[in-house]
Write an enzyme that holds these catalytic residues in place. Structure first.
Site, mmCIF file in Angstrom:
data_model
loop_
_atom_site.group_PDB
_atom_site.id
_atom_site.type_symbol
_atom_site.label_atom_id
_atom_site.label_comp_id
_atom_site.label_asym_id
_atom_site.label_seq_id
_atom_site.Cartn_x
_atom_site.Cartn_y
_atom_site.Cartn_z
ATOM 1 N N CYS A 72 0.824 -1.217 0.000
ATOM 2 C CA CYS A 72 0.000 0.000 0.000
ATOM 3 C C CYS A 72 0.855 1.262 0.000
ATOM 4 O O CYS A 72 0.346 2.339 -0.240
ATOM 5 C CB CYS A 72 -0.889 0.067 1.233
ATOM 6 S SG CYS A 72 -2.072 -1.266 1.401
ATOM 7 N N LYS A 108 -9.712 -9.867 -5.311
ATOM 8 C CA LYS A 108 -9.166 -8.595 -5.781
ATOM 9 C C LYS A 108 -8.248 -8.852 -6.979
ATOM 10 O O LYS A 108 -7.473 -9.806 -6.972
ATOM 11 C CB LYS A 108 -8.370 -7.966 -4.630
ATOM 12 C CG LYS A 108 -7.776 -6.639 -4.992
ATOM 13 C CD LYS A 108 -6.936 -6.062 -3.883
ATOM 14 C CE LYS A 108 -6.057 -4.960 -4.469
ATOM 15 N NZ LYS A 108 -5.137 -4.374 -3.535
ATOM 16 N N LYS A 153 -1.638 -7.199 -9.151
ATOM 17 C CA LYS A 153 -0.366 -7.695 -9.644
ATOM 18 C C LYS A 153 0.168 -8.717 -8.660
ATOM 19 O O LYS A 153 0.658 -9.774 -9.036
ATOM 20 C CB LYS A 153 0.625 -6.537 -9.758
ATOM 21 C CG LYS A 153 0.172 -5.479 -10.726
ATOM 22 C CD LYS A 153 0.976 -4.190 -10.566
ATOM 23 C CE LYS A 153 0.119 -2.977 -10.855
ATOM 24 N NZ LYS A 153 0.740 -1.704 -10.645
HETATM 25 N N1 MSP Z 1 0.497 5.158 -7.345
HETATM 26 C C1 MSP Z 1 -0.723 5.241 -6.649
HETATM 27 C C2 MSP Z 1 -1.554 6.414 -7.126
HETATM 28 C C3 MSP Z 1 -0.914 7.752 -6.970
HETATM 29 S S1 MSP Z 1 -1.903 9.004 -7.612
HETATM 30 C C4 MSP Z 1 -1.237 10.410 -7.087
HETATM 31 C C5 MSP Z 1 -1.541 3.961 -6.884
HETATM 32 N N2 MSP Z 1 -1.226 3.256 -7.953
HETATM 33 S S2 MSP Z 1 -1.919 1.855 -8.355
HETATM 34 O O1 MSP Z 1 -1.274 1.450 -9.560
HETATM 35 O O2 MSP Z 1 -1.868 0.941 -7.258
HETATM 36 O O3 MSP Z 1 -3.431 2.116 -8.576
HETATM 37 C C6 MSP Z 1 -3.908 3.076 -9.474
HETATM 38 C C7 MSP Z 1 -5.414 3.060 -9.606
HETATM 39 O O4 MSP Z 1 -5.883 1.808 -10.080
HETATM 40 C C8 MSP Z 1 -6.145 3.328 -8.293
HETATM 41 O O5 MSP Z 1 -7.122 4.317 -8.535
HETATM 42 C C9 MSP Z 1 -6.801 2.027 -7.971
HETATM 43 O O6 MSP Z 1 -8.012 2.208 -7.323
HETATM 44 C C10 MSP Z 1 -7.028 1.446 -9.355
HETATM 45 N N3 MSP Z 1 -7.179 0.015 -9.282
HETATM 46 C C11 MSP Z 1 -6.237 -0.901 -8.977
HETATM 47 N N4 MSP Z 1 -6.825 -2.122 -8.931
HETATM 48 C C12 MSP Z 1 -8.146 -2.008 -9.185
HETATM 49 C C13 MSP Z 1 -9.204 -2.907 -9.314
HETATM 50 N N5 MSP Z 1 -9.064 -4.178 -9.105
HETATM 51 N N6 MSP Z 1 -10.414 -2.407 -9.671
HETATM 52 C C14 MSP Z 1 -10.600 -1.075 -9.934
HETATM 53 N N7 MSP Z 1 -9.618 -0.206 -9.813
HETATM 54 C C15 MSP Z 1 -8.386 -0.644 -9.363
HETATM 55 O O7 MSP Z 1 -2.421 3.680 -6.086
#
Ligand code: MSP
Length: 494
Positions: free
Chosen positions: A129, A290, A293
């Protein structure tokens, strides 16, 4: 020219985007395309969040230099968005000197005004996280519920951001702007969180070598979130200052607290205006798990869009899950949605119009049925209102409801019947409705809606719409000219 600025989160660069990430990018892309058609100059930023511990670990696993790894991942991310036709104007990388210098500047400002101070921190840190966890956030076994891992116990000297100082101003922000967060239910959760009382948060890590050093203490680097959030403003340099404040940030529910609480406070502290809206997306699961990755069940959106009609994924994601709510992803349901809404409803309506118009000689000019004309006006109004409040699902559904009403109108008028009267007027009514639908749905399905207008003989309307002349085009009643029927616009999937 009116300006508009929409952002996606910057995605962690230690993995390749999956459909969950594509969801946020699709939403931002539709919003960007919509505003361009309305005549706005649009800035649309996306990018990668690179200054993270996860990147350091992955680079080591891949036996690569950190920057070599970052470059290769940034290229992979861009290839995904390009492959999906996402029309971003800015691809932010947080390892660039422009971004780093900018972040050091804002850190210095907040330090100078007393909002950043040195303190002792002890807490549970989840690297997945990139956040500290409260014991109450963890499962019974003490694991992070999202990453199924035990957080690290960290005790160190950290710099803190004085979030507590901004509690009253944040409360006021939410009280005065009940629509700051879409949907409101997600905003209510944020307000409830603020009501519990805000604590200062740690914004630095000691001794890390990767990241942005604090300008006032080079032994510390910024906390990944402090640096990441400022990507939205660091992208507005070199002449793009006029785009700040952003009109809308699209973010997932897991990162809403960072965006709705930390972020406004950090901006106020550094002397910047606040973003106007935040759209919060829910989470998809696959078989109740969920998508992530780390869990290894991610669907590659580009591969998926190559296997199925290109419009299928976006249609499914945007119509099947109200923005802000969670949903379970199913290929079968995605195919059903495509067949029902695009192949059968809209595709079939277009096909009927083209075939019957050709029977009438191809040129169609007549009277529009009054009742259907009223329905069209109501549809366009509902559609635009929904778009303005970022309720993309309601916007799409209003178009399919109107297409349904037009199909029913054709069923009643039976223009194919030898005895039918007013056939050209019937067809004109249907053509008029289809035209309005294509104009409205252009941001969602640009290739298909362009083709639809072209097949109806409306090349000039298509060109002017894509040049930002929505207002002129939507109210322009016109005659139609059909030259050929062509292949079905949306082929039903067996
Ligand atoms: N790096 C941070 C964001 C920084 S913004 C200033 C981050 N990155 S992330 O790659 O983990 O996630 C990016 C986005 O993808 C988030 O909005 C997150 O909610 C979305 N999702 C990641 N997995 C998801 C699902 N399984 N379903 C829907 N959205 C998902 O957090």
């Amino acid at each position: 020219m009116k300006t508009f600025y929409v952002t996606t989160p910057i995605y962690y660069s230690n993995g390749i985007p999956h459909i969950g990430h594509a969801y946020a990018s699709f939403i931002a892309d539709v919003i960007a395309k919509h505003r361009r058609n309305l005549g706005y100059e649009v800035k649309f930023s996306t990018g990668v969040d690179e200054n993270s511990q996860k990147v350091v670990e992955k680079a080591a696993e891949a036996k690569m230099e950190i920057m070599e790894y970052c470059d290769s991942m940034a290229a992979k991310h861009q290839a995904v968005w390009d492959g999906l036709g996402i029309t971003y104007t800015d691809f932010v990388r947080t390892t660039t000197p422009e971004h780093k210098t900018f972040v050091q500047g804002v850190l210095q400002k907040s330090f100078d005004n007393g909002d950043i101070y040195l303190g002792e921190y002890e807490g549970l840190y989840c690297v997945g996280c990139e956040a500290f966890k409260k014991p109450s956030d963890l499962t019974e076994d003490g694991l992070c519920p999202d990453h199924k891992k035990k957080p690290d116990v960290i005790k160190e000297q950290n710099y803190f951001f004085r979030l507590s100082k901004y509690e009253a101003r944040l409360k006021k922000l939410f009280a005065e702007n009940p629509d700051f967060i879409f949907p409101r239910s997600r905003g209510n959760e944020v307000v409830a969180f603020i009501e519990e009382g805000l604590e200062d948060f740690s914004i630095s890590r000691e001794g890390s070598t990767f990241g942005i050093p604090l300008p006032f203490d080079k032994n510390h680097v910024t906390y990944v979130w402090y640096d990441a959030l400022f990507n939205y403003v660091s992208a507005c340099q070199n002449g793009d200052e006029r785009f700040w404040p952003a009109d809308v940030h699209v973010v997932g529910k897991d990162i809403i607290r960072f965006h709705a609480i930390f972020w406004p406070a950090m901006l106020l502290s550094a002397g910047y205006a606040l973003p106007k809206n935040i759209v919060t997306t829910g989470y998809f699961t696959i078989d109740g798990q969920k998508i992530s990755k780390s869990l290894g069940n991610a669907i590659d959106p580009v591969e998926f869009c190559g296997q199925y009609p290109k419009e299928l994924l976006l249609l499914y994601l945007l119509t099947s899950f109200p923005i802000g709510q969670d949903g379970d992803f199913s290929v079968e349901q995605a195919v059903n949605a495509f067949n029902a809404k695009l192949a059968n409803n809209l595709g079939n309506l277009l096909n009927r119009f083209l075939v019957l118009s050709l029977k009438e000689g191809g040129k169609i000019d007549g009277e529009t049925d009054a009742e259907l004309a009223a329905k069209e006006t109501a549809f366009v109004e509902t559609f635009q209102k929904a778009m303005a409040s970022y309720d993309l699902r309601s916007a799409l559904e209003s178009a399919f409801e109107f297409a349904d009403a037009l199909n029913k109108f054709v069923d009643t008028k039976k223009p194919w019947d030898k005895e039918a009267v007013g056939v050209v007027d019937t067809l004109h009514t249907v053509g008029e409705g289809l035209r309005a639908i294509a104009v409205c749905l252009m941001p969602f399905f640009p290739e298909k809606m362009s083709e639809m207008l072209d097949r109806m003989g409306l090349v000039s309307q298509r060109e002017r719409l894509l040049a930002g002349k929505y207002d002129e085009v939507i109210s322009e009643k016109t005659a139609f000219e059909v030259k050929e029927k062509g292949e079905p616009l949306f082929q039903r999937i067996a």
